[in-house]
Motif scaffolding. Structure first.
Motif, PDB file in Angstrom:
ATOM      1  N   MET A 118      78.556  16.806 -17.802  1.00  0.00           N
ATOM      2  CA  MET A 118      78.364  15.374 -17.595  1.00  0.00           C
ATOM      3  C   MET A 118      77.508  15.088 -16.365  1.00  0.00           C
ATOM      4  N   GLU A 152      83.763   8.599 -17.421  1.00  0.00           N
ATOM      5  CA  GLU A 152      83.627   7.596 -18.481  1.00  0.00           C
ATOM      6  C   GLU A 152      82.463   6.647 -18.215  1.00  0.00           C
ATOM      7  N   ALA A 179      75.014   7.006 -20.399  1.00  0.00           N
ATOM      8  CA  ALA A 179      74.164   8.000 -21.050  1.00  0.00           C
ATOM      9  C   ALA A 179      74.266   7.950 -22.571  1.00  0.00           C
ATOM     10  N   GLY A 180      75.164   7.098 -23.093  1.00  0.00           N
ATOM     11  CA  GLY A 180      75.325   7.002 -24.544  1.00  0.00           C
ATOM     12  C   GLY A 180      76.034   8.189 -25.151  1.00  0.00           C
ATOM     13  N   ILE A 181      76.927   8.793 -24.405  1.00  0.00           N
ATOM     14  CA  ILE A 181      77.660   9.972 -24.865  1.00  0.00           C
ATOM     15  C   ILE A 181      79.083   9.568 -25.255  1.00  0.00           C
ATOM     16  N   THR A 182      79.550  10.042 -26.402  1.00  0.00           N
ATOM     17  CA  THR A 182      80.915   9.777 -26.855  1.00  0.00           C
ATOM     18  C   THR A 182      81.830  10.872 -26.344  1.00  0.00           C
ATOM     19  N   LEU A 183      82.892  10.482 -25.664  1.00  0.00           N
ATOM     20  CA  LEU A 183      83.841  11.453 -25.116  1.00  0.00           C
ATOM     21  C   LEU A 183      84.963  11.727 -26.100  1.00  0.00           C
ATOM     22  N   ARG A 184      85.465  12.949 -26.060  1.00  0.00           N
ATOM     23  CA  ARG A 184      86.652  13.326 -26.833  1.00  0.00           C
ATOM     24  C   ARG A 184      87.774  13.659 -25.873  1.00  0.00           C
ATOM     25  N   ALA A 193      79.279   8.565 -18.959  1.00  0.00           N
ATOM     26  CA  ALA A 193      79.143   8.791 -20.403  1.00  0.00           C
ATOM     27  C   ALA A 193      78.661   7.515 -21.097  1.00  0.00           C
ATOM     28  N   ALA A 230      74.039  14.697 -17.307  1.00  0.00           N
ATOM     29  CA  ALA A 230      73.712  13.721 -18.351  1.00  0.00           C
ATOM     30  C   ALA A 230      72.808  12.624 -17.809  1.00  0.00           C
TER      31      ALA A 230
END
Length: 621
Positions: A1, A76, A82-87, A79, A4
């Motif tokens: 991250m 978060e 940066a347009g990243i989906t977290l799991r 993310a 990112a």
């Protein structure tokens, strides 16, 4: 991250960065006060370090420090940008339960902001659309600034947010609702226009709501209370839209309200921002300094706009007291005819707003003239007093090269032909301040020494020998403890009628909380006033006035309250009569017939009003 987003992209939301030599970037440190840029960012290594205070780390550390995030919340935020989906692996994917508290509150505010915007298009919101149109704002302008409408009713937003998966705890914690008398949640904003308040990254963290209906007994403007994501002293409305222009132009424009920000931006002054229900203070200065790259080597500018009335002049002088905290120039643009920028744009167009901002007066010049105007310079004693007060202002000018110029200007304002006498006096004061900084702090009242402006005003104590202060204090106690006894007359009293500065601050807090008339409908008005206070010292004074007994042997009643309403008004009228008489004396034979007639007319009207108060008491208010 951490990879990112480039670290400079993260930091740039808070600090203007310029070339620091080689591949490094530098800026004004956001973690401590400084007048030189010692905060460095190394983009290729993804780290920052301040050589002034020692703070250092990577982009996640930066967010954790500046926003007081937890590690998860910082991740978060990055993310999301940066347009990243977290799991969320522990226990499976369950955002509601595993996302950080701040992230959930920000999401709730985004959902609420979108919903408010949708409501602005409903038939009920016609009153809100009319309000905007009358001030020159069309649907496109409302959309650009995200203006919305909160419908009349107790739990429209609460039900909507519940349907979107937000818990009552989250809705209450975010300040989107308050606890009703029967235990359930009720919408905080009802029947009002709503402006979303965003942080520097553009995330909605609060709202400001404007009263529209006459039957709304709440304050004119109602803001989100202090929450985990919203601290009014750390927020400037419009900063997300203005930050790039502030950094690019080297100029920040500070106005007084949401519609003023809208008017300035639509007129082309896109560096305008405003405070959110509080005075412009030290934390706001730090935000602007970081964006201006405000150092002793760089000459940016902060322009304050205030109405030309008495309240506006007081606000300008408060801004002057903070001038030393800027390295940049500070100026003031006084709007003509008492108009704010919104009214100016509506009356005279966009060009007038731009011209206002392009032609400000240095804040030192404004403060100098204001100091002189407080004295009767047609007398030797008045000139001497004005010289002493104004000289202290000139010694505060950081640029010594223009101190002499202001000293000459002061001599002209005072009518002192011996300019060198004034120059020498100012030089003596400036030299004393440089040579005796410790004595200046410890013995501010020593004979011949200038009295410095305290950075923190001590809690105010009543001077038992000053009957005027006693009247102010007693009336404020009545307004806080028994608002029903002094309303509605109390709410018509202006700040200038409470000339003792700490009491002025309490008066403003009462108004911000809705006024005495609104307070009379509440079971605990003091709590609302405390919430409206700008800082802990005013809040402490409100508490003190709330617990201090009313100075009457009988139970406080309308008659007792009326006595103090009249006494305070008489004090204000007597002060104004003295000022007008002094003005008439200064005009003498030099004034035009029109000027003399106007001043004499005001004096006669004041004397007649004073006689009415003496004859009829509270009935004459």
């Amino acid at each position: 991250m951490r990879n990112a987003l480039p670290i400079d992209a993260v930091v740039n939301d808070y600090v203007q960065l310029t070339n620091g030599g080689g591949v490094q970037l530098k800026g004004v440190c956001p973690f401590h006060d400084e007048k030189s840029a010692s905060f460095y960012v190394h983009p290729s290594k993804g780290v920052f370090h301040c050589f002034g205070c020692g703070e250092s780390g990577d982009s996640i550390t930066f967010l954790m420090k500046i926003e007081h995030f937890s590690f998860a919340e910082a991740v978060e935020r990055m993310a999301a940008q940066a347009g990243i989906t977290l799991r969320y692996e522990e226990g499976g994917y369950s955002p509601r339960h595993q996302k950080g508290e701040r992230t959930r509150l920000v999401e709730a505010h985004k959902v609420a902001a979108d919903w408010y915007q949708e409501q602005l298009e409903t038939p009920e919101a016609e009153i809100g659309r009319t309000f905007l149109a009358e001030r020159g704002f069309d649907a496109e302008a409302a959309k650009h600034f995200g203006v919305g409408y909160a419908p009349v009713g107790w739990e429209h937003l609460v039900r909507y947010l519940r349907g979107k998966g937000f818990s009552d705890k989250e809705i209450l914690l975010g300040g989107l609702a308050s606890q009703g008398q029967r235990g359930g949640l009720i919408d905080r904003f009802r029947g009002r226009l709503v402006w979303p308040i965003r942080d520097t990254t553009g995330e909605v963290i609060g709202f400001g709501a404007r009263r529209l209906r006459e039957d709304d007994n709440g304050p004119k403007y109602l803001n989100t209370p202090e929450t985990p994501i919203y601290k009014k002293s750390n927020v400037l409305y419009g900063l997300d839209l203005a930050k790039k222009e502030i950094a690019k132009s080297g100029r920040a424009v500070v106005v007084e309200g949401y519609t003023d920000v809208m008017a300035c931006h639509l007129a082309g002054v896109t560096s305008a921002v405003a405070t959110c229900g509080t005075s412009f203070g030290e934390d706001h200065i730090k935000i602007i300094r970081r964006l201006l790259m405000d150092t002793s080597q760089y000459r940016g500018e902060t322009v304050f706009t205030f109405d030309g009335d008495a309240a506006g002049q007081k606000a300008a002088l408060r801004a002057f007291e903070d001038d030393q905290k800027f390295a940049a120039r500070t100026s003031i643009a006084i709007t003509p005819g008492g108009m704010d920028p919104c009214e100016l744009r509506l009356t005279k167009g966009d060009d007038a707003v731009r011209e206002l901002i392009e032609n400000p007066v240095p804040l030192f010049e404004f403060a100098l003239r204001s100091a002189v105007e407080r004295h009767r310079v047609d007398t030797a004693e008045g000139r001497a007093a004005a010289l002493e007060e104004a000289s202290k202002i000139i010694t505060k000018i950081k640029d010594r090269s223009i101190q002499h110029e202001y000293a000459v200007q002061l001599a002209g304002l005072l009518g002192i032909l011996d300019e060198q006498f004034v120059v020498r006096r100012i030089s003596q004061l400036a030299r004393w301040q440089r040579d005796n900084p410790q004595q200046q702090r410890q013995q501010p009242r020593r004979t011949g020494a200038p009295e410095p402006t305290p950075t923190v005003r001590p809690l105010f104590r009543l001077d038992p020998k000053d009957p005027a202060q006693f009247v102010e204090r007693e009336l404020l106690k009545l307004a806080l403890q028994h608002p029903d006894l002094v309303s509605p007359a109390f709410d018509n009293y202006g700040d200038e009628e409470f000339p003792t500065p700490p009491y002025t601050a309490v008066r403003r807090a009462i108004r911000q909380a809705g006024g005495a008339a609104y307070g009379a409908t509440l079971p605990d008005f003091t709590s609302a006033v405390r919430e409206a206070c700008p800082d802990d010292q005013v809040r402490s004074l409100v508490t003190e006035l709330t617990v201090e007994p009313i100075r009457t042997r009988r139970a406080p009643d309308v008659i007792y309250a009326g006595e103090f309403l009249v006494k305070l008004r008489m004090q204000a009228v007597d002060r104004r009569i003295a000022e007008v008489r002094a003005q008439l004396q200064r005009l003498g034979n030099r004034g035009t017939p029109e000027q003399l007639t106007a001043v004499q007319g005001e004096l006669w009207a004041l004397q007649q009003y004073a006689q009415t108060l003496r004859t009829h008491g509270a009935a004459g208010l």
